[in-house]
Scaffold this active site. Structure first.
Site, short mmCIF file in Angstrom:
data_model
loop_
_atom_site.label_atom_id
_atom_site.label_comp_id
_atom_site.label_asym_id
_atom_site.label_seq_id
_atom_site.Cartn_x
_atom_site.Cartn_y
_atom_site.Cartn_z
N CYS A 135 29.19 133.14 -22.66
CA CYS A 135 30.77 132.90 -22.93
C CYS A 135 31.18 133.85 -24.07
O CYS A 135 32.39 134.36 -23.62
CB CYS A 135 31.15 131.41 -23.41
SG CYS A 135 30.86 129.98 -22.02
N HIS A 136 30.81 133.93 -25.11
CA HIS A 136 31.02 134.87 -26.22
C HIS A 136 30.09 135.90 -26.83
O HIS A 136 30.31 136.13 -27.93
CB HIS A 136 31.71 133.99 -27.24
CG HIS A 136 32.94 133.18 -26.76
ND1 HIS A 136 32.74 131.84 -26.51
CD2 HIS A 136 34.09 133.41 -26.13
CE1 HIS A 136 33.89 131.22 -25.91
NE2 HIS A 136 34.59 132.25 -25.82
N GLY A 137 28.92 135.70 -25.90
CA GLY A 137 27.60 136.74 -26.50
C GLY A 137 27.06 136.40 -27.70
O GLY A 137 26.98 137.40 -28.71
N PRO A 150 28.71 135.18 -32.32
CA PRO A 150 29.79 134.28 -33.21
C PRO A 150 29.16 132.77 -33.54
O PRO A 150 29.78 132.47 -34.54
CB PRO A 150 30.98 134.30 -32.19
CG PRO A 150 30.54 134.64 -30.68
CD PRO A 150 29.14 135.17 -30.90
N HIS A 176 28.45 127.71 -30.79
CA HIS A 176 29.71 128.43 -31.19
C HIS A 176 30.99 127.53 -30.44
O HIS A 176 31.72 126.91 -31.20
CB HIS A 176 29.83 129.79 -30.29
CG HIS A 176 31.29 130.43 -30.40
ND1 HIS A 176 31.65 131.24 -29.58
CD2 HIS A 176 32.10 130.49 -31.43
CE1 HIS A 176 32.90 131.64 -29.82
NE2 HIS A 176 32.95 130.94 -31.02
#
Lengths: 259, 420, 169
Positions: free
Chosen positions: C133-135, C148, C114
């Site tokens: 950080c963003h799953g 993501p 990502h």
């Protein structure tokens, strides 16, 4: 226009006199024909490869070359050993690496990316092993001496019997071309001290020339690229200057005035 | 900035220009009326702009790879020379660029001296120029320290020690400059910071220098005030642009020869030996462009007075517009001044030569005579000459010989000097 | 002024400008290229790792080209889990067989695809890795399953020099 050109040449002359005069006293060095001088100067590959052999078999016992890597040996514009040859050369040296997972340093054969292995661990060790004199690092040695390649070439062949009346301490030798004529390094080369792989007779003169060529490359590894690019750049500039000159004449011809 | 209002043609252009008059500025620069008789000595202003920009761009790129640390600086320079893509090219342009910059600035200064460009109403341009020159010397000196070779180290030691000549506080100032008890890592890092800063100060001053120039307009070889715009002037673009471009290209050919074929000839071999605080090189010599001042420094046997003499030699230039009492600008119409001018040029060259030689015997004597003459020129000869000299009558306009009937004696003289 | 003359002048100016522009472009290139990886960086292309002390179910992280490389000695359960996934269920379909030639060893760049964070080991909904950080959730083959990130974690070039040593690069 004429004044301008005249002035430029005078300035060039003055500049070169200045740079000459800033170098130390002139000594008549031994001369030889270097292939790498001049507008299209290139290294002699054979000489570079032999020069590496002289370096590694003779000089490297005391002199480091810490800014060079084994990969340089196979790079374009250098001795151009094949990658396999360079790998084999590297593998013949041991480097210290680590720490490993256990926190210990270990030795392994050198790789292309490793820097040239140094003969001594540090400057102090080098001094201790050489009677207090530090054998200078050879990476940029040619550029670090006023006389450049001619000086190194001459020095290697400049060992003579000291003139009468000159007292030399122990471990000090007389050399015609050394600054002050006293040098701590004993004559490193003698006829046949090494055997060239390509069968060239290893005379002192030949070895001096080869190793000096090698040192020149070591100090200036992009010399060939520089000469090539320089020639193109200057040709280009001359063409553009000519075009601009005629454009200027055209433009100024619109008014009653000369450039 | 402009007496006659400039109106952009397009609506958007007008809208923008009303808010930020950049187009007016551009119009002013292209139309700027320039004397049409400017000779090639006047092209060095443009060449110097090129030099400054080249130094800034190559300097920025070098700074991306250089490491300002006493243990790593020398190695990082070798890294630039060996490994960085085109690193050798960028470094050689930067190193030789400094020399070319000074070459151009000396021509620029001596042009101004010959044609009296420093005189009223151009004193501020001249003084700004002297400040730029001083900053250039500071930048060049600190830049030379960065590779951390033997000459870097000992040059830094010698020059910073000049400050110890100041009574009472000298020692304290030197320690403060060093950030220690000798030239060492703190000195290197601060020199790097300042070396990075100064070019941008110079750039700002160059803008002021040009701004100040555009108020009265260029001086010219005849040295007379001219009406602008008139038959005596041409618009800056394209006439002067193309001429400056041509001269710049000639200059670049010389530059290229240095960069590609003798990149180290202007440097010193000792600077390829890493700095060693235990050993001083046999001859410490500054870069060629500082040699005349170095000769003045060494010609005075007293430490403090030597420093004072050297600084005065530069600062005396700042008051030159008031030392020169002659009303006539151009040396073309000052037969005596013209001779003294060439003696000064020779004097400075001699100073430069002896500056490179050991300070002993005959060299020292020559340096002393030349130093004395340098000050004599500015402090005695110039002021007296303004009153005593019989000048040649000056023409009323640049185009006079073309328009008028008989060319007068002055015109003949001018023509002659052009042919020379 | 005759028309012919005008034309020649135009040609001269065009030629001058064109030649000048070529030169300017040629000068720009070195200034750009100097920011690319230099010769010494390119030379550091490979690194060798001793994996003899690694037990099944454990991961070590080594640095290669300035980035973390995960070397995981997988358990049989993990291998089975990775190999039983249907291709349709994957965001970026790749067979585990292609990702781990020797099924016991998974060698991959520990960089979330990502925005470049380093995912955490043994975390997430698929028993593989989880990027905090963003799953983004990765499975036991390092393939993206949820979140993501657009691609699976990258497999670098590597080889077994001998039974205990992996050479990356």
């Amino acid at each position: 226009m004429k004044t301008f050109i005249k002035f430029c040449s005078i300035l060039g002359l003055i500049l070169s006199i200045f740079s000459q005069s800033s170098a130390a006293e002139k000594v008549d060095y031994l001369k030889t024909d270097w292939t790498f001088k001049g507008l299209f100067g290139k290294f002699d590959r054979g000489s570079l490869q032999r020069g590496y052999q002289v370096y590694t078999e003779v000089c490297a016992a005391c002199h480091s070359m810490k800014y060079l890597s084994y990969r340089n040996l196979s790079e374009k514009g250098g001795p151009e050993f094949s990658v396999e040859q360079a790998k084999a050369i590297a593998a013949s040296f041991e480097v210290i690496d680590g720490p490993n997972a256990d926190g210990e340093m270990f030795t392994r054969p050198a790789k292309l990316s490793d820097k040239f292995v140094m003969p001594y661990e540090n400057e102090k060790a080098a001094q201790a092993a050489n009677g207090g004199a530090y054998p200078p690092d050879m990476s940029v040695l040619v550029k670090a001496r006023g006389g450049g390649v001619d000086y190194i070439y001459s020095l290697l062949q400049g060992y003579e019997k000291a003139p009468d009346g000159m007292i030399l301490d122990e471990g000090v030798h007389y050399n015609k071309y050394m600054y002050g004529n006293k040098i701590k390094m004993s004559a490193p080369l003698s006829d046949g001290i090494i055997e060239y792989g390509d069968g060239t007779p290893a005379s002192v003169e030949q070895m001096s020339k080869d190793v000096t060529t090698f040192l020149m490359w070591a100090a200036e590894p992009h010399l060939e690229a520089r000469h090539r690019m320089g020639f193109k750049a200057i040709i280009y500039l001359i063409i553009l200057t000519t075009l601009v000159y005629f454009s200027m004449k055209k433009i100024w011809s619109r008014i009653e005035s000369e450039v | 900035m402009s007496e006659h209002e400039y109106k952009p043609k397009s609506k958007v252009g007008q809208w923008f220009n009303d808010r930020l008059p950049l187009l007016t500025l551009a119009n002013h620069l292209t139309d700027y009326p320039t004397p049409k008789n400017l000779n090639y000595w006047w092209t060095f202003g443009g060449i110097l702009t090129f030099c400054l920009i080249t130094q800034i761009i190559t300097g920025l790129t070098l700074a991306m790879h250089y490491i300002a640390h006493a243990d790593m600086a020398f190695e990082s320079v070798e890294h630039i020379m060996r490994d960085v893509n085109y690193g050798w090219l960028i470094r050689y342009i930067h190193a030789n660029g400094a020399s070319m910059f000074f070459l151009a600035v000396y021509i620029h200064i001596f042009r101004s001296l010959f044609y009296g460009s420093y005189k009223s109403p151009r004193e501020i341009i001249w003084i700004l120029g002297i400040i730029i020159y001083l900053l250039m010397m500071a930048a060049a000196f600190m830049g030379y320290v960065l590779p951390w070779g033997q000459m870097s180290f000992w040059g830094a030691t010698v020059i910073t020690n000049l400050f110890s000549a100041i009574p009472l506080v000298g020692e304290g100032i030197v320690t403060w400059l060093w950030g220690g008890y000798s030239v060492d890592n703190p000195t290197l890092t601060r020199f790097f910071t300042l070396h990075y800063l100064i070019p941008f100060l110079i750039l700002g001053l160059v803008v002021l220098h040009i701004w100040a120039l555009h108020v009265p307009g260029n001086n010219n070889p005849v040295g007379i005030d001219i009406k602008k715009p008139s038959k005596d002037t041409v618009p800056f673009h394209p006439y002067i642009v193309i001429k400056d471009g041509f001269a710049l290209l000639m200059f670049m050919i010389v530059f290229a020869f240095f960069v590609f074929y003798s990149p180290n000839i202007l440097g010193h071999a000792d600077n390829y030996i890493e700095a060693n605080p235990m050993v001083t090189p046999a001859h410490i010599v500054p870069e060629w462009y500082l040699l005349p001042f170095y000769a003045i420094l060494r010609s005075v046997p007293d430490k403090l007075l030597g420093v004072v003499a050297m600084l005065s030699a530069i600062l005396i230039l700042a008051v030159l517009p008031w030392l020169d009492t002659s009303k006539i600008r151009s040396a073309v119409f000052r037969p005596l001044y013209r001779q003294f001018y060439w003696i000064l040029v020779a004097d400075v060259l001699i100073l430069g030569y002896v500056g490179a030689m050991p300070a002993e015997g005959l060299y020292l004597l020559i340096a002393r005579v030349a130093t004395a003459y340098y000050f004599l020129h500015f402090l005695v000869i110039l002021p007296v000459l303004g009153f005593k000299e019989k000048t040649i009558p000056i023409p009323l306009s640049i185009t006079e010989p073309v328009l008028g009937g008989n060319p007068n004696l002055a015109m003949a003289k001018q023509k002659e000097s052009k042919i020379e | 002024m005759s028309e012919k003359k005008t034309k020649r002048r135009d040609f001269l100016f065009t030629a001058t400008t064109a030649v000048g522009a070529v030169g300017a472009a040629a000068v720009v290139w070195p200034m750009i290229d100097q920011m690319n990886p230099d010769a010494s960086v390119k030379a550091l292309a490979s690194t060798e790792v001793d994996v003899s002390s690694l037990n099944p179910g454990n991961t070590i992280t080594v640095l290669w080209r300035g980035k973390p490389v995960f070397i995981r000695r997988r358990t049989q359960d993990e291998i089975d889990e990775a190999r039983s996934v249907k291709m349709e269920d994957l965001i970026h379909p790749e067979k585990d067989e292609d990702r781990a030639k020797n099924p016991e060893w998974l060698v991959m760049l520990g960089v979330c695809t990502h925005l470049g964070c380093v995912p955490l080991n043994d975390k997430g909904d698929y028993n593989g890795w989880f990027c905090p950080c963003h799953g983004s959730h990765y499975d036991t083959s390092g393939r993206i399953r949820k979140g993501p990130a657009p691609w699976n974690m990258e497999i670098p070039k590597y080889e077994f020099v001998n039974a205990n040593t992996i050479k990356i690069g």
